[in-house]
Design an enzyme around this catalytic site. Structure first.
Site, PDB file in Angstrom:
ATOM      1  N   ASP A  95      14.186   1.862  -9.558  1.00  0.00           N
ATOM      2  CA  ASP A  95      15.575   1.804  -9.107  1.00  0.00           C
ATOM      3  C   ASP A  95      15.782   0.493  -8.358  1.00  0.00           C
ATOM      4  O   ASP A  95      15.623   0.422  -7.140  1.00  0.00           O
ATOM      5  CB  ASP A  95      15.865   3.015  -8.213  1.00  0.00           C
ATOM      6  CG  ASP A  95      17.313   3.087  -7.761  1.00  0.00           C
ATOM      7  OD1 ASP A  95      18.102   2.206  -8.144  1.00  0.00           O
ATOM      8  OD2 ASP A  95      17.643   4.027  -7.017  1.00  0.00           O
ATOM      9  N   ASP A 152      16.787  -4.029  -9.482  1.00  0.00           N
ATOM     10  CA  ASP A 152      16.603  -5.092 -10.468  1.00  0.00           C
ATOM     11  C   ASP A 152      15.545  -6.107 -10.081  1.00  0.00           C
ATOM     12  O   ASP A 152      15.221  -6.989 -10.864  1.00  0.00           O
ATOM     13  CB  ASP A 152      17.938  -5.790 -10.744  1.00  0.00           C
ATOM     14  CG  ASP A 152      18.570  -6.390  -9.489  1.00  0.00           C
ATOM     15  OD1 ASP A 152      17.945  -6.353  -8.407  1.00  0.00           O
ATOM     16  OD2 ASP A 152      19.710  -6.885  -9.585  1.00  0.00           O
ATOM     17  N   ARG A 169       0.831  -1.209   0.000  1.00  0.00           N
ATOM     18  CA  ARG A 169       0.000   0.000   0.000  1.00  0.00           C
ATOM     19  C   ARG A 169       0.866   1.259   0.000  1.00  0.00           C
ATOM     20  O   ARG A 169       0.741   2.116   0.853  1.00  0.00           O
ATOM     21  CB  ARG A 169      -0.994  -0.006   1.164  1.00  0.00           C
ATOM     22  CG  ARG A 169      -1.993  -1.141   1.086  1.00  0.00           C
ATOM     23  CD  ARG A 169      -3.034  -1.081   2.181  1.00  0.00           C
ATOM     24  NE  ARG A 169      -3.946  -2.223   2.079  1.00  0.00           N
ATOM     25  CZ  ARG A 169      -4.908  -2.515   2.964  1.00  0.00           C
ATOM     26  NH1 ARG A 169      -5.089  -1.724   4.000  1.00  0.00           N
ATOM     27  NH2 ARG A 169      -5.676  -3.564   2.799  1.00  0.00           N
TER      28      ARG A 169
END
Length: 466
Positions: A332, A334, A253
């Site tokens: 930002d 992987d 959330r």
């Protein structure tokens, strides 16, 4: 790092915001004392008319025209007690337009069994508090309620207030930090919240014309660690802006968006850090949310799972497809991506007109880390911002101890009009005459509104209001 790009067809739709001050809060040592001797520094305000005057200079979003306590009484908060003459509760529960200005700084701990509920037409000007400002909390136990409730009301402006619940309460559903319920024309700006047993900030029932901006919502308590539930049980379309906030160390959330068709919802330029599995969730329980999700910075953290979604679209209880306009969002990390099910609901143009300026997400990242939350920043907000920068910290921090706040010395205000004598002399006003709602320079802003803007910008710059 990947970044979605703006299409050329919508570039002209976005406008640049006036850069906010990117500052460090004043230390608790000689630097703050030295600041007391600095000259009063202000920037001129643009002229406004009564028809287009926002809640305060720089107010944005759907709640930007909230009147607050404009033209009302100036009520001094002179005690940190839960109730009685001079208490914040007395100001909040008073009738008629009013502005709460603070002559004290420190922790207000509510001990009564009933929560404090904000009445209409009020400005709570935490930027006027001396020392390290105001923090609100409850006393824990079975009578612990959400400390700050905006309910069945309208025209509310709240700035530079913190809510941190250090003691556990027994009613999880009543233990958010901030709640906005069945209200309209509300701005929460530069507030801070942490350690809620439910959402750090939540919306319930039929709200409209709401702005939540420049705030920090961090470290919800597991296993219900949430940043923001922007709508629950809406009765019809709503307009809401969630802009330039920091959500950190909340499992999901970040924020939750669940509105009926016909709504106009914008999630713009927020920094969203260290969610576990879900960052922004767009639900369809009420027919399918229309949302503009633009220029946000999604930053992976130590608690982020092996696969997490920057924008997700849960289909549980779906009654209609959402429409999601996303542009300029930076991912930002992987392990973070857009959920494929969310991408199915992406649309090419804004679902409704944007009511807030849009910055490049990387610029917003720097500005939010430097300028969000209640000022001067307390030790909790300083730590949170540092953890976002260094990609450290975790969900589920156990050491929930209130920060120490200096009481400080209030600025001199001989006539009790909320404005400091030094500032009035600087403006060639009479410190012995209550002229809060006059307009000495004829620019459309009342004297008090200009003073509150000065106090706000002075706090952001790490200086003392005098």
């Amino acid at each position: 790092m990947t970044m979605t790009t703006f299409s050329s067809s919508v570039r002209s739709f976005f406008r640049l915001a006036r850069p906010a001050a990117v500052v460090l809060c004043c230390s608790l040592t000689a630097a703050c004392q030295a600041a007391e001797d600095e000259p009063i520094v202000e920037r001129p305000l643009a002229r406004v008319t009564q028809a287009d005057r926002p809640a305060f200079p720089g107010a944005e979003g759907h709640g930007r025209f909230a009147r607050g306590g404009r033209d009302g009484r100036i009520i001094q908060v002179t005690t940190l007690a839960d109730e009685g003459a001079g208490s914040l509760r007395a100001c909040i529960e008073a009738a008629g337009p009013r502005v709460c200005v603070f002559r004290v700084g420190g922790v207000i701990r509510y001990v009564r069994e009933r929560p404090i509920i904000v009445h209409p037409n009020i400005t709570i000007a935490g930027e006027t508090a001396p020392g390290d400002g105001i923090l609100i909390t409850h006393s824990g136990g079975e009578h612990a309620f959400t400390p700050f409730v905006v309910k069945n009301t309208h025209d509310v402006i709240v700035r530079h207030i913190r809510v941190r619940t250090d003691l556990p309460g027994e009613q999880r559903g009543a233990n958010s930090a901030f709640i906005i319920e069945n209200s309209r024309n509300v701005i929460l700006d530069h507030v801070s919240a942490s350690w809620a047993l439910d959402e750090n900030v939540g919306g319930y029932a039929q709200n409209d014309a709401i702005t939540i901006s420049w705030s920090i919502f961090a470290e919800g308590v597991p296993r219900h660690d949430k940043c923001a539930l922007l709508s629950s049980d809406p009765k019809g379309p709503q307009q809401l802006s969630f802009i330039r906030n920091l959500c950190a160390h909340n499992g999901d959330r970040n924020p939750d968006v669940n509105f009926p068709p016909g709504s106009c919802v914008e999630v713009i330029n927020n920094v969203l850090y260290n969610a576990s599995s879900q960052f922004t969730e767009v639900w369809e329980s009420y027919g399918g949310t229309p949302a503009n999700i633009v220029g946000n910075y999604y930053r992976q953290g130590p608690s982020t799972a092996g696969r997490a979604y920057a924008i997700d679209r849960p289909l549980v209880g779906s009654t209609g497809r959402a429409r999601i306009y996303q542009a300029g969002n930076v991912i930002d990390g992987d392990r973070v991506t857009f959920a494929p099910i969310a991408q199915e609901a992406f649309v090419a143009t804004p679902v409704c007109p944007l009511r807030s300026a849009v910055l490049d997400a990387r610029a917003a990242y720097a500005q939010v880390l430097g300028g969000a939350g209640a000022f001067p920043r307390d030790a909790v907000d300083v730590r949170i911002a540092d953890e976002v920068r260094s990609r450290t910290g975790k969900i589920g921090r156990e050491n929930r101890v209130l920060p120490v706040l200096r009481a400080g010395t209030p600025y001199a205000d001989a006539d009790g009009d909320g404005m400091s004598d030094a500032w009035e002399r600087h403006r060639k006003l009479d410190p012995a005459r209550n002229d809060a709602w006059g307009d000495a320079d004829g620019n459309g802003w009342a004297n008090l509104e200009e003073f509150l803007n000065y106090a706000h910008e002075t706090r952001l710059a790490g200086r003392v209001v005098r």
